[in-house]
Design a protein around this motif. Structure first.
Motif, PDB file in Angstrom:
ATOM      1  N   SER A 109       0.835  -1.201   0.000  1.00 18.75           N
ATOM      2  CA  SER A 109       0.000   0.000   0.000  1.00 18.75           C
ATOM      3  C   SER A 109       0.872   1.254   0.000  1.00 18.75           C
ATOM      4  O   SER A 109       2.041   1.222   0.392  1.00 18.75           O
ATOM      5  CB  SER A 109      -0.910   0.006   1.233  1.00 18.75           C
ATOM      6  OG  SER A 109      -0.128   0.022   2.428  1.00 18.75           O
ATOM      7  N   SER A 110       0.285   2.360  -0.447  1.00 18.50           N
ATOM      8  CA  SER A 110       0.953   3.671  -0.427  1.00 18.50           C
ATOM      9  C   SER A 110       2.308   3.646  -1.124  1.00 18.50           C
ATOM     10  O   SER A 110       3.276   4.250  -0.655  1.00 18.50           O
ATOM     11  CB  SER A 110       1.125   4.159   1.018  1.00 18.50           C
ATOM     12  OG  SER A 110      -0.115   4.185   1.690  1.00 18.50           O
ATOM     13  N   CYS A 111       2.379   2.956  -2.250  1.00 19.05           N
ATOM     14  CA  CYS A 111       3.637   2.843  -2.994  1.00 19.05           C
ATOM     15  C   CYS A 111       3.896   4.114  -3.795  1.00 19.05           C
ATOM     16  O   CYS A 111       3.105   4.483  -4.669  1.00 19.05           O
ATOM     17  CB  CYS A 111       3.594   1.632  -3.924  1.00 19.05           C
ATOM     18  SG  CYS A 111       5.102   1.397  -4.883  1.00 19.05           S
ATOM     19  N   GLY A 112       4.996   4.781  -3.516  1.00 19.82           N
ATOM     20  CA  GLY A 112       5.322   6.013  -4.207  1.00 19.82           C
ATOM     21  C   GLY A 112       5.588   5.810  -5.689  1.00 19.82           C
ATOM     22  O   GLY A 112       5.245   6.657  -6.512  1.00 19.82           O
ATOM     23  N   GLY A 113       6.199   4.680  -6.040  1.00 14.41           N
ATOM     24  CA  GLY A 113       6.457   4.396  -7.441  1.00 14.41           C
ATOM     25  C   GLY A 113       5.177   4.223  -8.230  1.00 14.41           C
ATOM     26  O   GLY A 113       5.031   4.748  -9.337  1.00 14.41           O
ATOM     27  N   VAL A 114       4.248   3.476  -7.656  1.00 10.41           N
ATOM     28  CA  VAL A 114       2.953   3.273  -8.301  1.00 10.41           C
ATOM     29  C   VAL A 114       2.205   4.594  -8.414  1.00 10.41           C
ATOM     30  O   VAL A 114       1.566   4.875  -9.435  1.00 10.41           O
ATOM     31  CB  VAL A 114       2.117   2.228  -7.540  1.00 10.41           C
ATOM     32  CG1 VAL A 114       0.699   2.156  -8.094  1.00 10.41           C
ATOM     33  CG2 VAL A 114       2.785   0.852  -7.603  1.00 10.41           C
ATOM     34  N   GLN A 115       2.290   5.408  -7.372  1.00  9.17           N
ATOM     35  CA  GLN A 115       1.667   6.739  -7.425  1.00  9.17           C
ATOM     36  C   GLN A 115       2.252   7.555  -8.570  1.00  9.17           C
ATOM     37  O   GLN A 115       1.522   8.234  -9.308  1.00  9.17           O
ATOM     38  CB  GLN A 115       1.901   7.474  -6.098  1.00  9.17           C
ATOM     39  CG  GLN A 115       1.353   8.896  -6.058  1.00  9.17           C
ATOM     40  CD  GLN A 115      -0.150   8.960  -5.912  1.00  9.17           C
ATOM     41  OE1 GLN A 115      -0.703   8.500  -4.917  1.00  9.17           O
ATOM     42  NE2 GLN A 115      -0.835   9.532  -6.903  1.00  9.17           N
ATOM     43  N   GLY A 116       3.571   7.466  -8.744  1.00  5.25           N
ATOM     44  CA  GLY A 116       4.216   8.183  -9.831  1.00  5.25           C
ATOM     45  C   GLY A 116       3.738   7.712 -11.191  1.00  5.25           C
ATOM     46  O   GLY A 116       3.485   8.515 -12.089  1.00  5.25           O
TER      47      GLY A 116
END
Length: 215
Positions: A109-116
């Motif tokens: 959860s809350s993966c910065g890479g995925v958010q990017g």
């Protein structure tokens, strides 16, 4: 190499504490690991995120897991192009040299890479679309997962993309000839997991249900 500096004092103290306690109490085990080499049963591909602690989640000791970490726990598709491929090289070594029985892809959860990746594909992160962005070009691996997302609320689509990162990696693993052969011969099994950091929960992809289910 003038830019290399001494280790920060807090890390020196932590090392000395480990050497005086954990290592001292298990010295024979460490010597055995050094002399016998590594024989891990599983490879774990997880995110670089500092909050994801693979060995703690599974209560693993030294020598149990062959661990590779990268942004968003992604595996690129097989490409024999003569270029340098860190993740692909690690997979090759795990399967052909160490002959691990399992490869686990662990998302969270809350993966910065995925958010990017989500922001880039939504058109909200033009800097990641630049050819000079290492992060952006790495997250291109996840674009097929973004394209599979169903319409809905951004937060739900983002959560779905975190799990797509696991599925895309599993799909790409099967493009490696040596992985595909080992799986078909029954010598290797692939597993997709997703961890909710805040809740401590773990979900495993169930191909029958075509969904992630609680472990």
């Amino acid at each position: 190499m003038e830019f290399a500096k001494p280790l920060p004092e807090y890390l020196v103290k932590r090392y000395q504490g480990w050497k005086a306690t954990t290592y001292a109490e298990n010295k024979s085990w460490y010597k055995r690991l050094a002399e016998d080499g590594q024989h891990p049963r599983a490879m774990v591909i997880s995110c670089c995120d500092s909050r994801v602690h693979v060995t703690s989640i599974f209560g693993a000791d030294q020598g149990e897991f062959f661990i590779h970490r990268n942004i968003a726990n992604l595996v690129p598709a097989y490409a024999a192009d003569g270029k340098q491929h860190g993740t692909s090289a690690t997979v090759e070594y795990a399967v052909t040299a160490l002959k691990v029985a399992h490869i686990v892809v662990l998302g969270h959860s809350s993966c910065g890479g995925v958010q990017g990746c989500f922001d880039m594909c939504e058109g909200h992160a033009p800097e990641l679309d630049e050819k000079t962005s290492f992060v952006g070009r790495w997250m291109d691996i996840l674009r097929p997962g973004y394209e599979r997302l169903a319409p809905g609320e951004p937060k739900d689509r983002l959560r779905a993309l975190e799990k797509e990162a696991v599925l895309v990696s599993l799909e790409n693993l099967m493009t490696f000839p040596f992985v595909k052969s080992a799986v078909e011969d029954g010598m290797l099994s692939l597993h997709g997991l997703w961890n909710h950091i805040g809740e401590g929960s773990l979900e495993c992809y169930d191909p029958g249900a075509k969904a992630f289910v609680a472990v």
